[in-house]
Design an enzyme around this catalytic site. Structure first.
Site, short mmCIF file in Angstrom:
data_model
loop_
_atom_site.label_atom_id
_atom_site.label_comp_id
_atom_site.label_asym_id
_atom_site.label_seq_id
_atom_site.Cartn_x
_atom_site.Cartn_y
_atom_site.Cartn_z
N ASP A 83 0.84 -1.16 0.05
CA ASP A 83 0.07 -0.15 -0.03
C ASP A 83 0.89 1.42 0.07
O ASP A 83 1.73 1.30 0.73
CB ASP A 83 -0.93 0.20 1.34
CG ASP A 83 -1.90 -1.17 1.44
OD1 ASP A 83 -1.86 -2.21 0.55
OD2 ASP A 83 -2.57 -1.32 2.26
N GLU A 255 -10.78 -1.45 4.50
CA GLU A 255 -9.31 -1.00 4.63
C GLU A 255 -9.24 0.50 3.91
O GLU A 255 -9.93 0.81 3.06
CB GLU A 255 -8.24 -1.87 4.05
CG GLU A 255 -8.53 -3.27 4.67
CD GLU A 255 -7.48 -4.26 4.13
OE1 GLU A 255 -6.71 -4.87 4.82
OE2 GLU A 255 -7.02 -4.22 2.76
#
Length: 519
Positions: A83, A255
């Site tokens: 990420d 998320e």
């Protein structure tokens, strides 16, 4: 950031001591699943935090040339990346932090890697910024510039907010007073305590109307987003909880939230895994209002998808960019992220996108065209008049722009000399586009879920012609309508870049321009 260390740790924490016996090892294996994140526990595998790494040697004209190495997308020189996080713009520099394993090419040892750019296109890898400590790994988060010294770390300090992940997922902060070159952890961490593993990925912004910092936190498998407020980045008060039941998708893991203002409307980005638009990972968004305390979604047919491909996940925006909303995503999918055939690095970022909230048929639509800075590495447009694309000998990467009439269905094929091909259909009847990623595209044998015979997306268009841009690199195709109203991002692994183009009928036309390597 990321997901199911919790199940392993909940099984083991009462017994995680030296001298584990065979029974406990069997229990560990029983609690683990296919996801490599579940097989790693920082309390066992890495009891001592390592020091931040020195900057990597910068690429040369002949380096970064391994097979499948992207030439126009950011990749670390080596090792695992996932990420993007902590993205912030200050003093003419875009800072890109990201989930990183300084010690290997698989998920683990989660730290914040760091790269910088002055144009969003060319990137320079910096020293690892944050590594795990006694509170656990450093999962995803964000960074802000504290212009008014609300936290007391100094006016203009760069403050990073991240999830400390061990048995629980708690929120911590660190600050930099040298422009992100080094960080000092706040000695009062964690600033938001938590006793479970479903609270992560803090995205923070200053809300002028309520005169406070606002934090969005994802609830993981508990689904939803928690909002917190603070005047000093250190003491946080719970504001509200947002959750929407999505029919047919009860097991989504939420998320990487990001709450973004567009005039009088607000957009909440949420990455979900599993359960994306096809399978595995994906990014959805909600449109609504925010009053400084509560986000309320408009009555729309959710989920709305930002990207209809397999490989655009965990994208969030840079802070401190005024009215520009610039996002970048992780170009991979948790279904096969640990298996993609890339070495000594694993994973790339998407091209940066500029988010724009528009309308189509009276309903809001979030568009994500590639940033205009891509022109910095682009050559001249050339008309494609033959099957072979007019590319130079290096064939590093290119942008292909095709115009297709909606009077009839059209099949578009990109191919190379190895008889590998990337095929998509423009469907006139329902104004949609279907991509085929099968063994014909190149390597797919590294994971059974990588081959996807059909990925369908609405074209989100008006008029009789559609203009489609394809950004083609060594191991990816980012396919977007020209205004970014539809996006499909997909990894591919051909032996060589696709360099031929054909249409199933004579209604298509094309232009191409080369894109210079960013290294």
């Amino acid at each position: 950031m990321k997901t199911d260390l919790r199940k392993v740790q909940h099984c083991l924490l009462p017994s995680l001591m030296r001298g584990l016996g065979v029974a406990l090892l069997l229990l560990f294996l029983a609690c683990s699943k296919d996801d490599p994140k579940q097989d790693y526990n920082p309390l066992i595998d890495d009891p001592k935090p390592e020091q931040p790494a020195t900057p990597v040697e910068q690429p040369t004209q002949t380096s970064y040339s391994e097979q499948y190495r992207p030439q126009i997308h950011f990749t670390p020189a080596k090792n695992w990346m996932n990420d993007p996080n902590g993205m912030v713009y200050v003093d003419g520099t875009y800072h890109l932090f990201y989930q990183y394993n300084p010690q290997g090419n698989d998920w683990g040892n989660m730290s914040w890697g760091h790269a910088t750019s002055t144009d969003l296109i060319h990137w320079k890898e910096q020293a690892v910024a944050l590594t795990r400590d006694e509170l656990g790994d450093v999962f995803s988060g964000s960074a802000v510039i504290d212009k008014n010294n609300t936290a007391g770390f100094g006016a203009g300090a760069m403050v990073a907010l991240y999830t400390s992940a061990s048995g629980a997922q708690q929120q911590s902060i660190a600050y930099s007073t040298d422009g992100g070159k080094s960080f000092t952890r706040y000695n009062g961490n964690p600033v938001i305590r938590n006793n479970d593993d479903n609270l992560r990925d803090p995205k923070v912004f200053w809300h002028a109307d309520s005169k406070q910092w606002v934090m969005a936190l994802a609830k993981g498998w508990m689904r939803g987003v928690e909002f917190y407020g603070s005047t000093d980045l250190k003491s946080w008060t719970h504001l509200s909880t947002f959750v929407v039941d999505l029919p047919g998708r009860p097991s989504l893991q939420w998320e990487c939230p990001d709450l973004i203002q567009f005039g009088n409307k607000w957009v909440l980005l949420v990455s979900v895994n599993p359960g994306g638009p096809i399978l595995g990972s994906g990014t959805m968004y909600f449109v609504g209002s925010f009053d400084g305390k509560e986000f309320k979604a408009d009555d729309l047919n959710y989920p709305l998808w930002l990207d209809y491909g397999m490989d655009n996940y965990a994208g969030v925006t840079w802070s401190n960019t005024d009215n520009r909303k610039i996002m970048i995503g992780w170009m991979n999918n948790w279904n096969y992220a640990g298996n993609v055939p890339c070495s000594p690095w694993r994973s790339a970022m998407t091209l940066p996108r500029e988010l724009k909230l528009t309308e189509l048929n009276g309903k809001p639509l979030l568009c994500c065209p590639v940033v205009s800075e891509i022109d910095k590495i682009a050559g001249q447009w050339q008309t494609v008049s033959t099957d072979a694309l007019p590319l130079d000998a290096k064939k590093s990467a290119y942008q292909l722009r095709i115009t297709v009439s909606m009077d009839q269905n059209t099949t578009v094929t990109l191919s190379n000399g190895n008889d590998e091909k990337f095929v998509f259909d423009v469907n006139a009847s329902d104004r949609s586009l279907t991509v085929h990623r099968t063994s014909a595209t190149g390597r797919t044998d590294f994971n059974g879920s990588f081959s996807i015979p059909s990925m369908k997306a609405p074209l989100n268009m008006e008029g009789n012609n559609v203009v489609i841009d394809l950004f083609v690199d060594q191991s990816s195709v980012e396919l977007l309508t020209q205004d970014g109203a539809m996006s499909m991002t997909n990894l591919v692994f051909p032996q060589s870049i696709y360099d031929h183009l054909s249409f199933s009928n004579a209604t298509g036309s094309a232009q191409v321009r080369p894109l210079s390597r960013i290294w």
